[in-house]
Motif scaffolding. Sequence first.
Motif, PDB file in Angstrom:
ATOM      1  N   TYR B 202      95.021  24.429  62.909  1.00 40.57           N
ATOM      2  CA  TYR B 202      95.166  25.875  63.104  1.00 40.57           C
ATOM      3  C   TYR B 202      96.650  26.204  63.223  1.00 40.57           C
ATOM      4  CZ  TYR B 202      95.584  24.341  67.944  1.00 40.57           C
ATOM      5  OH  TYR B 202      95.971  23.692  69.085  1.00 40.57           O
ATOM      6  N   GLY B 203      97.002  27.439  62.886  1.00 40.28           N
ATOM      7  CA  GLY B 203      98.412  27.854  62.910  1.00 40.28           C
ATOM      8  C   GLY B 203      98.837  28.309  64.289  1.00 40.28           C
ATOM      9  N   PRO B 204     100.162  28.369  64.506  1.00 39.27           N
ATOM     10  CA  PRO B 204     100.651  28.712  65.843  1.00 39.27           C
ATOM     11  C   PRO B 204     100.292  30.126  66.296  1.00 39.27           C
ATOM     12  CG  PRO B 204     102.449  28.546  64.263  1.00 39.27           C
ATOM     13  CD  PRO B 204     101.223  28.057  63.572  1.00 39.27           C
ATOM     14  N   SER B 205      99.994  31.042  65.341  1.00 38.46           N
ATOM     15  CA  SER B 205      99.694  32.409  65.780  1.00 38.46           C
ATOM     16  C   SER B 205      98.205  32.722  65.663  1.00 38.46           C
ATOM     17  CB  SER B 205     100.508  33.406  64.962  1.00 38.46           C
ATOM     18  OG  SER B 205     100.133  33.327  63.607  1.00 38.46           O
ATOM     19  N   ASP B 206      97.381  31.724  65.396  1.00 40.55           N
ATOM     20  CA  ASP B 206      95.947  31.984  65.238  1.00 40.55           C
ATOM     21  C   ASP B 206      95.317  32.392  66.561  1.00 40.55           C
ATOM     22  OD1 ASP B 206      96.343  31.313  62.695  1.00 40.55           O
ATOM     23  OD2 ASP B 206      95.019  29.570  62.626  1.00 40.55           O
ATOM     24  N   SER B 207      94.388  33.320  66.483  1.00 42.40           N
ATOM     25  CA  SER B 207      93.784  33.812  67.716  1.00 42.40           C
ATOM     26  C   SER B 207      92.320  33.429  67.846  1.00 42.40           C
ATOM     27  CB  SER B 207      93.957  35.326  67.814  1.00 42.40           C
ATOM     28  OG  SER B 207      93.421  35.941  66.668  1.00 42.40           O
ATOM     29  N   ASP B 208      91.783  32.695  66.887  1.00 43.39           N
ATOM     30  CA  ASP B 208      90.394  32.264  66.995  1.00 43.39           C
ATOM     31  C   ASP B 208      90.197  31.014  66.139  1.00 43.39           C
ATOM     32  OD1 ASP B 208      87.465  33.870  67.696  1.00 43.39           O
ATOM     33  OD2 ASP B 208      87.435  32.127  66.373  1.00 43.39           O
ATOM     34  N   THR B 210      87.120  29.369  66.010  1.00 40.43           N
ATOM     35  CA  THR B 210      85.683  29.123  65.969  1.00 40.43           C
ATOM     36  C   THR B 210      85.248  28.488  64.646  1.00 40.43           C
ATOM     37  OG1 THR B 210      85.550  31.139  67.248  1.00 40.43           O
ATOM     38  CG2 THR B 210      83.489  30.193  66.521  1.00 40.43           C
ATOM     39  N   ALA B 211      85.850  28.938  63.547  1.00 41.39           N
ATOM     40  CA  ALA B 211      85.447  28.415  62.243  1.00 41.39           C
ATOM     41  C   ALA B 211      85.687  26.906  62.167  1.00 41.39           C
ATOM     42  CB  ALA B 211      86.200  29.138  61.129  1.00 41.39           C
ATOM     43  N   GLN B 212      86.870  26.465  62.616  1.00 42.33           N
ATOM     44  CA  GLN B 212      87.195  25.040  62.568  1.00 42.33           C
ATOM     45  C   GLN B 212      86.246  24.239  63.465  1.00 42.33           C
ATOM     46  OE1 GLN B 212      89.350  27.580  62.746  1.00 42.33           O
ATOM     47  NE2 GLN B 212      91.448  26.985  62.243  1.00 42.33           N
ATOM     48  N   GLN B 232      99.561  28.409  73.615  1.00 43.35           N
ATOM     49  CA  GLN B 232      98.291  29.061  73.945  1.00 43.35           C
ATOM     50  C   GLN B 232      97.154  28.576  73.060  1.00 43.35           C
ATOM     51  OE1 GLN B 232     100.201  30.094  71.726  1.00 43.35           O
ATOM     52  NE2 GLN B 232      99.498  31.838  70.538  1.00 43.35           N
ATOM     53  N   ALA B 235      94.336  26.515  74.562  1.00 43.30           N
ATOM     54  CA  ALA B 235      93.523  27.305  75.486  1.00 43.30           C
ATOM     55  C   ALA B 235      92.489  28.123  74.714  1.00 43.30           C
ATOM     56  CB  ALA B 235      94.409  28.219  76.333  1.00 43.30           C
ATOM     57  N   ILE B 236      92.906  28.636  73.553  1.00 46.03           N
ATOM     58  CA  ILE B 236      91.958  29.385  72.720  1.00 46.03           C
ATOM     59  C   ILE B 236      90.886  28.432  72.192  1.00 46.03           C
ATOM     60  CG2 ILE B 236      91.700  30.753  70.613  1.00 46.03           C
ATOM     61  CD1 ILE B 236      94.492  31.865  71.092  1.00 46.03           C
ATOM     62  N   LYS B 239      88.412  27.826  74.883  1.00 43.26           N
ATOM     63  CA  LYS B 239      87.513  28.974  75.086  1.00 43.26           C
ATOM     64  C   LYS B 239      86.464  29.043  73.979  1.00 43.26           C
ATOM     65  CE  LYS B 239      89.407  32.205  78.162  1.00 43.26           C
ATOM     66  NZ  LYS B 239      89.674  33.596  78.493  1.00 43.26           N
TER      67      LYS B 239
END
Lengths: 291, 385
Positions: B202-208, B210-212, B232, B235-236, B239
């Motif tokens: 995932y990239g540094p600015s990704d906010s979700d 779930t797909a991965q 962060q 932590a995402i 969650k």
Amino acid sequence: MFSEFLQYLFTGITIGATYALVALGFTIIYNASHVINFAQGEFLMIGGMGTVAFMGLGIPMFFAIILAVLLACLVGIALQRLAIAPAKNADVVTLIIITIGASIFIRGIAQVVWGKDYHVVPPFSGDEPIRLGGAVLNSQSLWVLGIGAVLVIALILFFTRTLIGRAILGTSMNKLAAQLVGVKTQMVLMLAFGLSALLGSVAGVTVAPITFTAYDIGILLALKGFVAAAMGGLGSGLGAVVGGILLGVVEAMTAGYISSEYKDAVAFSMILLVLFFMPRGLFGGRTVERV
Amino acid sequence: MAKKSLLRRAGVLAATLATSLLVSAQAAEPIKIGSFLSVTGPASFLGDPELKTLEMYVEKINEEGGVLGRPLELIHYDDVGNASNARNFAGRLIRSDRVDIIVGGSTTGATMAAVPLVEQARIPFISLAGAVTIVDPVKEWVFKVPQSDRMAAERILWDMRRRGFDKIGLISGTGGFGASGRQQTLAVASEYGIEVVADETYGPSDSDMTAQLTNIRNTDGVDAILNFGFGQGPAIVTKNYAALDINLPFYQSHGVASDAFLDLAGDAAEGLRLPASPILIPSSLPDDDPQREVVQSYAQEYRDHWGTRVSTFGGYAYDGLMLAVQAIEAAGSTDKAAVRDELENILGYVGVTGIFNMAPDDHNGLTPESFRILEVKDGDWMLVE
């Protein structure tokens, strides 16, 4: 199989709704001045970090959000008065560069005042995700979508039905003509920055339960938000939302079905294609050459 | 103007008199410890506690009479997390400040930028950054405090093996830390008989993410999930992992071994494991733990002095400074070659990060065992035996 698809779709909507809400923030100032406000991300940050800071003082969440939004509006107005207004005869590019400077400045202040840590903003309606057809949806995404929809409608009504909204549009189309018919253009610009900060900070606090918040969250969010806005057509509220959700869904589908390594590449190639064939974006107005 | 310089001269005179009263005249010349750290900027969470630790302990050592009867002088620059600044500052420390030893370099980028200058100037350099490339291959004048990401990967895989897992899903950030962690995990997994069956990023600015995570969950035979990254992102991931109800054992890397991570991830972190420095659990270290005393006193002193929580990264600076002091004391002078040799000879130094046993072919001196495996229980860290 279907539940997988649904999960990717939900993920895409969650990500996309965030982009969309951020993208909306760019529209007002763009409509007023054709300036792309690169400090928009900082309004988002003030919304999120302000809420965290005020809640830290023991203020209930609802009021903390209102205070944070007010704070952002003040910063927006101050930005216009102190940085943009003194350079009123400068061209658009200069103003854009000023907003970049302002964003660095605001970020620096936030770093000193609020520290460098990431913070959590509690979700508006509990942590429990919504389960649907074998997939889960973050309940906060619905808030983001809902608030996005309300803001789009409010923006459309504002720009078409209110005198102030039309004055803003008029100012962007022809500043001199607007002045001649009695529009106080500097006032309009100040209002545009205040409103834009309001929109940005509401967006910032709404997405914060999903993305977390920190002094530098504005850079991360504003980049993709700007891309979504450009794809949808700068200045169009509907375009910002469609652009954002499209971007989010494409990213999630690519991560799900192709590879997470390629998701940004696919998303950005799509943007290139869109802008190649529709340079004004999906919902951008027709290009009118003024002679 | 004249008055000012007169005043200044008087001040200098007074200061000289005062120092010569306190310590004997020939010992007054300070030992210069140079440092460049990322105190502000994106890596400030590393540099800030590091600088605080250095300042605090240089002061403390001076109050206790200094090293070899000479006071320590800390000369510090903030590289803002930028490698080319780090290189410039390293040059300035060497050429114009003429420091005796350098303790610094918060990030791998900053450290590696300074390495050529340090090697050329032949001055001992203790780095506080993580990547294995700093000391592998061994560089004559370069040492480092933190365990490498390879050791973290080894420690995690060791714990997975112990629990009988042999197929794992990996999700990592695309930033430097996550990418290097991913590489190391893939490289050493087979040594532990573990197969990485899903490999997501995932990239540094990704906010979700779930797909991965859905992809990993749907991969056949996955026994456990490992997330390598910091900031962060993890932590995402945590969650999302909790929201998806994935009932697989979950591991994080040492990149999130801080109390701040627990605040961010909240209940979602319950039950996850990670390798960490004992500094996170000063009060629950067993009585017979050799590091118990040093860890507890550092944690206590830091909290008393700065009023904030102690972090793993400040611990690196503590160990870096103490290693430098120990080597200078053993060398009996600040002769650079002698100090370097003594650094290489350090055996059994019990630090906050681990127990250091340096060798000519090992300029880090730690083993994967210096990482403790912690589990999150009731919102706090718990040592797994």
